[in-house]
Design a protein around this motif. Structure first.
Motif, PDB file in Angstrom:
ATOM      1  N   GLY A 169       0.818  -1.208   0.000  1.00 11.26           N
ATOM      2  CA  GLY A 169       0.000   0.000   0.000  1.00 11.26           C
ATOM      3  C   GLY A 169       0.848   1.252   0.000  1.00 11.26           C
ATOM      4  N   ILE A 170       0.193   2.386  -0.139  1.00  4.10           N
ATOM      5  CA  ILE A 170       0.910   3.649  -0.307  1.00  4.10           C
ATOM      6  C   ILE A 170       1.642   4.105   0.957  1.00  4.10           C
ATOM      7  N   ASP A 171       1.027   3.897   2.133  1.00  2.00           N
ATOM      8  CA  ASP A 171       1.647   4.395   3.364  1.00  2.00           C
ATOM      9  C   ASP A 171       2.959   3.683   3.660  1.00  2.00           C
ATOM     10  N   SER A 172       2.953   2.353   3.595  1.00  2.00           N
ATOM     11  CA  SER A 172       4.195   1.626   3.866  1.00  2.00           C
ATOM     12  C   SER A 172       5.223   1.880   2.767  1.00  2.00           C
ATOM     13  N   ALA A 173       4.762   2.158   1.552  1.00  2.00           N
ATOM     14  CA  ALA A 173       5.689   2.484   0.463  1.00  2.00           C
ATOM     15  C   ALA A 173       6.426   3.786   0.763  1.00  2.00           C
ATOM     16  N   VAL A 174       5.682   4.795   1.223  1.00  2.63           N
ATOM     17  CA  VAL A 174       6.298   6.079   1.570  1.00  2.63           C
ATOM     18  C   VAL A 174       7.288   5.903   2.720  1.00  2.63           C
ATOM     19  N   VAL A 175       6.887   5.141   3.741  1.00  3.95           N
ATOM     20  CA  VAL A 175       7.786   4.926   4.882  1.00  3.95           C
ATOM     21  C   VAL A 175       9.050   4.189   4.445  1.00  3.95           C
ATOM     22  N   ALA A 176       8.914   3.211   3.566  1.00  5.16           N
ATOM     23  CA  ALA A 176      10.088   2.487   3.069  1.00  5.16           C
ATOM     24  C   ALA A 176      11.075   3.448   2.407  1.00  5.16           C
ATOM     25  N   HIS A 177      10.549   4.347   1.585  1.00  5.78           N
ATOM     26  CA  HIS A 177      11.409   5.330   0.924  1.00  5.78           C
ATOM     27  C   HIS A 177      12.070   6.256   1.953  1.00  5.78           C
ATOM     28  N   LEU A 178      11.318   6.655   2.963  1.00  5.90           N
ATOM     29  CA  LEU A 178      11.851   7.581   3.973  1.00  5.90           C
ATOM     30  C   LEU A 178      12.948   6.942   4.815  1.00  5.90           C
ATOM     31  N   ILE A 179      12.728   5.699   5.266  1.00  2.00           N
ATOM     32  CA  ILE A 179      13.754   5.090   6.120  1.00  2.00           C
ATOM     33  C   ILE A 179      14.991   4.722   5.300  1.00  2.00           C
ATOM     34  N   ARG A 180      14.802   4.460   4.020  1.00  2.63           N
ATOM     35  CA  ARG A 180      15.961   4.205   3.140  1.00  2.63           C
ATOM     36  C   ARG A 180      16.795   5.470   3.016  1.00  2.63           C
ATOM     37  N   ARG A 181      16.141   6.625   2.955  1.00 11.19           N
ATOM     38  CA  ARG A 181      16.869   7.894   2.896  1.00 11.19           C
ATOM     39  C   ARG A 181      17.563   8.184   4.224  1.00 11.19           C
ATOM     40  N   ALA A 182      16.863   7.881   5.322  1.00 13.47           N
ATOM     41  CA  ALA A 182      17.407   8.194   6.651  1.00 13.47           C
ATOM     42  C   ALA A 182      18.587   7.298   7.011  1.00 13.47           C
ATOM     43  N   CYS A 183      18.474   6.018   6.681  1.00 13.21           N
ATOM     44  CA  CYS A 183      19.508   5.043   7.038  1.00 13.21           C
ATOM     45  C   CYS A 183      19.814   4.159   5.822  1.00 13.21           C
ATOM     46  N   PRO A 184      20.534   4.679   4.855  1.00 15.78           N
ATOM     47  CA  PRO A 184      20.735   3.962   3.586  1.00 15.78           C
ATOM     48  C   PRO A 184      21.283   2.546   3.740  1.00 15.78           C
ATOM     49  N   GLU A 185      22.173   2.345   4.706  1.00 16.22           N
ATOM     50  CA  GLU A 185      22.802   1.032   4.878  1.00 16.22           C
ATOM     51  C   GLU A 185      22.203   0.239   6.027  1.00 16.22           C
ATOM     52  N   GLN A 186      21.285   0.844   6.771  1.00 14.14           N
ATOM     53  CA  GLN A 186      20.733   0.184   7.956  1.00 14.14           C
ATOM     54  C   GLN A 186      19.213   0.318   7.972  1.00 14.14           C
ATOM     55  N   SER A 187      18.586  -0.051   6.867  1.00 20.09           N
ATOM     56  CA  SER A 187      17.128  -0.019   6.768  1.00 20.09           C
ATOM     57  C   SER A 187      16.654  -1.311   6.127  1.00 20.09           C
ATOM     58  N   LEU A 188      15.449  -1.736   6.499  1.00 21.26           N
ATOM     59  CA  LEU A 188      14.962  -3.028   6.032  1.00 21.26           C
ATOM     60  C   LEU A 188      13.454  -2.993   5.820  1.00 21.26           C
ATOM     61  N   GLY A 189      13.005  -3.526   4.696  1.00 28.38           N
ATOM     62  CA  GLY A 189      11.584  -3.691   4.434  1.00 28.38           C
ATOM     63  C   GLY A 189      11.230  -5.160   4.582  1.00 28.38           C
ATOM     64  N   VAL A 190      10.178  -5.447   5.376  1.00 29.37           N
ATOM     65  CA  VAL A 190       9.780  -6.830   5.625  1.00 29.37           C
ATOM     66  C   VAL A 190       8.413  -7.082   4.996  1.00 29.37           C
ATOM     67  N   ILE A 191       8.355  -8.036   4.080  1.00 32.53           N
ATOM     68  CA  ILE A 191       7.097  -8.426   3.436  1.00 32.53           C
ATOM     69  C   ILE A 191       6.571  -9.651   4.169  1.00 32.53           C
ATOM     70  N   MET A 192       5.305  -9.601   4.608  1.00 30.81           N
ATOM     71  CA  MET A 192       4.762 -10.679   5.436  1.00 30.81           C
ATOM     72  C   MET A 192       3.425 -11.170   4.905  1.00 30.81           C
ATOM     73  N   PRO A 193       3.407 -11.918   3.804  1.00 30.58           N
ATOM     74  CA  PRO A 193       2.134 -12.440   3.314  1.00 30.58           C
ATOM     75  C   PRO A 193       1.474 -13.349   4.349  1.00 30.58           C
ATOM     76  N   CYS A 194       0.158 -13.234   4.453  1.00 29.41           N
ATOM     77  CA  CYS A 194      -0.595 -14.050   5.404  1.00 29.41           C
ATOM     78  C   CYS A 194      -2.032 -14.138   4.891  1.00 29.41           C
ATOM     79  N   LYS A 195      -2.330 -15.176   4.135  1.00 31.82           N
ATOM     80  CA  LYS A 195      -3.634 -15.299   3.486  1.00 31.82           C
ATOM     81  C   LYS A 195      -3.899 -14.050   2.649  1.00 31.82           C
ATOM     82  N   SER A 196      -2.869 -13.553   2.002  1.00 32.82           N
ATOM     83  CA  SER A 196      -2.922 -12.253   1.333  1.00 32.82           C
ATOM     84  C   SER A 196      -3.293 -12.375  -0.138  1.00 32.82           C
ATOM     85  N   ASN A 197      -3.757 -11.258  -0.686  1.00 37.14           N
ATOM     86  CA  ASN A 197      -3.952 -11.145  -2.129  1.00 37.14           C
ATOM     87  C   ASN A 197      -2.569 -11.158  -2.787  1.00 37.14           C
ATOM     88  N   PRO A 198      -2.311 -12.076  -3.743  1.00 38.75           N
ATOM     89  CA  PRO A 198      -0.995 -12.132  -4.392  1.00 38.75           C
ATOM     90  C   PRO A 198      -0.557 -10.805  -4.993  1.00 38.75           C
TER      91      PRO A 198
END
Length: 245
Positions: free
Chosen positions: A31-60
């Motif tokens: 979604g858009i909110d987590s996408a924006v946060v991912a971009h922001l934390i990548r800017r804040a901590c380029p080498e120390q940032s992580l995005g975690v994808i957690m499918p759980c009965k999710s829409n592919p």
């Protein structure tokens, strides 16, 4: 918008320093909110940032979008499928409730959805502890005011960088940061069940909530819904209360 992004990025770095941790992570839903946060934390901590994808009965499609977010901002990523974990846990709980004669079928769907959100929270904190990162939330001002999040689920985070931004401002920031258009334009949904959308579930629109938060005039029907949601969810915005001394 450039100033807003720079201010939030600076604030994120300050949070890392104050907490004496190494970096930041976020759960990426597609979604858009987590996408924006991912971009922001990548800017804040380029080498120390992580995005975690957690499918759980999710829409592919959500996982496809989440992976596009990873590609768009270049953040390190980890995918942990929680489907089997959730099924085992939820089925066991439901069976025990049935045996005790206390199962409430009307609450089963929301209990299922909330458990998924809380499993994701537990997963994020487990990964965060391993990396010595802060868990970064994705709630915007509209979601926070109306309580449109799961208590101790997606609301269980260390910091909330978008909490002062309306949904419209988040959309503008997404465009500025280079979030893929298909994610910016998709209908907001927590992906809790087939066909679920945020606005259908709330009974009003993000545009109405944004207008309300700006102090603009909106139809009385929408105003009543928004104020009722805010009052009903006050407990979500406060830590667990105790009796007076």
């Amino acid at each position: 918008m450039e100033q807003k992004v720079e201010a939030i990025t600076k604030w994120l770095r300050e949070q890392v320093e104050q907490a004496n941790v190494k970096g930041l992570l976020v759960g990426i839903s597609g979604g858009i909110d987590s996408a924006v946060v991912a971009h922001l934390i990548r800017r804040a901590c380029p080498e120390q940032s992580l995005g975690v994808i957690m499918p759980c009965k999710s829409n592919p499609a959500d996982q496809v979008h989440a992976e596009k977010v990873i590609q768009s901002c270049g953040i390190s990523s980890l995918t942990i499928d929680l489907t089997d974990t959730h099924n085992l846990m939820f089925e066991n709980i439901v069976e025990q409730l049935k045996q005790s004669g206390s199962l409430n079928p009307q609450q089963k769907q929301i209990a299922d959805a909330n458990l998924r959100a809380r499993l994701r929270m537990s997963t994020l904190y487990t990964v965060a502890t391993n990396h010595q990162y802060l868990v970064t939330g994705t709630d915007n001002a509209a979601e926070w005011f109306t309580g449109y999040f799961t208590k101790f689920g997606d609301g269980g985070v260390d910091i909330v960088p978008l909490v002062n931004l309306t949904k419209g401002e988040v959309r503008e920031m997404a465009e500025y940061l280079g979030v893929p258009d298909e994610i910016i334009n998709k209908q907001p949904s927590a992906g809790l069940w087939e066909g679920q959308t945020d606005e259908n579930e709330m009974g009003t629109s993000y545009a109405m909530i944004d207008s309300y938060l700006k102090g603009e005039s909106i139809p009385e029907k929408d105003k009543e819904i928004i104020e009722r949601m805010h009052k009903r969810t006050e407990h979500k915005r406060n830590i667990a209360p105790g009796p007076p001394k």
